[in-house]
Design a protein around this motif. Structure first.
Motif, PDB file in Angstrom:
ATOM      1  N   TYR A  80       0.644   5.470   0.965  1.00 43.23           N
ATOM      2  CA  TYR A  80      -0.126   6.521   1.624  1.00 43.23           C
ATOM      3  C   TYR A  80       0.670   7.817   1.608  1.00 43.23           C
ATOM      4  N   PHE A 101      -4.867   7.165   1.773  1.00 45.75           N
ATOM      5  CA  PHE A 101      -4.572   6.056   0.870  1.00 45.75           C
ATOM      6  C   PHE A 101      -4.401   6.554  -0.562  1.00 45.75           C
ATOM      7  N   GLN A 159       0.900  11.519   3.776  1.00 43.39           N
ATOM      8  CA  GLN A 159       0.488  12.214   4.998  1.00 43.39           C
ATOM      9  C   GLN A 159       1.024  13.637   4.977  1.00 43.39           C
ATOM     10  N   ALA A 172      -3.976  13.015   8.964  1.00 37.69           N
ATOM     11  CA  ALA A 172      -3.951  11.556   8.897  1.00 37.69           C
ATOM     12  C   ALA A 172      -3.379  11.103   7.556  1.00 37.69           C
ATOM     13  N   PRO A 173      -2.795   9.907   7.504  1.00 40.11           N
ATOM     14  CA  PRO A 173      -2.381   9.343   6.216  1.00 40.11           C
ATOM     15  C   PRO A 173      -3.592   9.140   5.303  1.00 40.11           C
ATOM     16  N   ILE A 202      -3.017   0.513  -3.900  1.00 43.05           N
ATOM     17  CA  ILE A 202      -2.550  -0.782  -3.435  1.00 43.05           C
ATOM     18  C   ILE A 202      -2.108  -1.589  -4.633  1.00 43.05           C
ATOM     19  N   PHE A 233       4.380   7.013   2.764  1.00 43.06           N
ATOM     20  CA  PHE A 233       4.645   5.765   3.470  1.00 43.06           C
ATOM     21  C   PHE A 233       4.238   4.581   2.593  1.00 43.06           C
ATOM     22  N   HIS A 238       0.858  -1.188   0.000  1.00 41.01           N
ATOM     23  CA  HIS A 238       0.000   0.000   0.000  1.00 41.01           C
ATOM     24  C   HIS A 238       0.894   1.238   0.000  1.00 41.01           C
TER      25      HIS A 238
END
Lengths: 114, 112
Positions: free
Chosen positions: A34, A44, A36, A41-42, A47, A87, A32
């Motif tokens: 992400y 998405f 931030q 918040a992170p 994937i 991330f 995945h």
């Protein structure tokens, strides 16, 4: 085991391209990605499942090489809004949706300057 | 839809105190997670749940407890707070099928 992200940080001018890498010492089933932003918040991005696929999301795409246990995130013609920390989160079991929890890398800080 | 809602947003605890971080999602997701984020360290999994009545330990469960009595709620309990638990805590939820996690806005906890 925590995946290793590289580089740790990168500074770009608007319009330049960037590649962020994520490597694992374990066999991976999915990766995945992400983003931030500071104090948030992170969020998405995408994937990638086992199978070596490549995906795209606007000008952001990613690849997954399961043999090398690596994934790369590609940001083309970067925009100021792309700034943030990226991330990767990896999954070693075949649940496909990170059901048992993802293991996240330490992150790559991306700064886009005008 | 509210998504994933975490409360409180900020909290200061004294060493030895206890508290519960609340997490609620309205997306009917089966899977829920608690992560902590420390500067430069990424996100570490504390506990997770694959459905109501089922919970399991993640990478860093010591000092924490969870329960999952309903699909919507996944509270995180800190017993006997310690300075090492100073962190930002994120709750997240997901479906299967590869659509990624939805994170709450986080709780910034300081233990003094």
């Amino acid at each position: 085991q925590q995946p290793v992200q590289s580089p740790q940080a990168v500074i770009l001018r608007e319009g330049e391209d960037a590649v962020i890498n994520c490597s694992s010492s374990k066999a991976l089933y999915s990766v995945h990605w992400y983003r931030q932003k500071h104090g948030e918040a992170p969020v998405f991005l995408m994937i990638l499942l086992k199978g070596g696929e490549q995906k795209g999301h606007e000008k952001i795409s990613a690849s997954f090489n399961e043999k090398k246990q690596q994934s790369s995130l590609y940001l083309t013609a970067s925009q100021l809004s792309y700034s943030g920390t990226y991330f990767c989160g990896t999954e070693g079991s075949p649940s496909g949706g990170g059901a048992d929890g993802l293991t996240f890398g330490k992150g790559t800080h991306l700064i886009i300057q005008p | 839809n509210a998504g994933v809602t975490q409360t409180p947003k900020f909290r200061i605890l004294k060493i030895g105190q206890s508290m519960t971080l609340q997490c609620t999602q309205d997306m009917n997701h089966n899977y829920m997670y608690w992560y902590r984020q420390d500067p430069g360290m990424g996100l570490k999994l504390i506990y997770y749940s694959v459905g109501a009545g089922i919970t399991d330990k993640g990478e860093v469960p010591n000092g924490y407890n969870v329960s999952r009595s309903t699909t919507e709620d996944f509270p995180l309990r800190l017993e006997l707070a310690a300075p090492s638990q100073t962190s930002v805590y994120f709750c997240a939820s997901s479906f299967t099928g590869g659509i990624g996690y939805t994170f709450g806005s986080g709780t910034r906890l300081t233990v003094v």
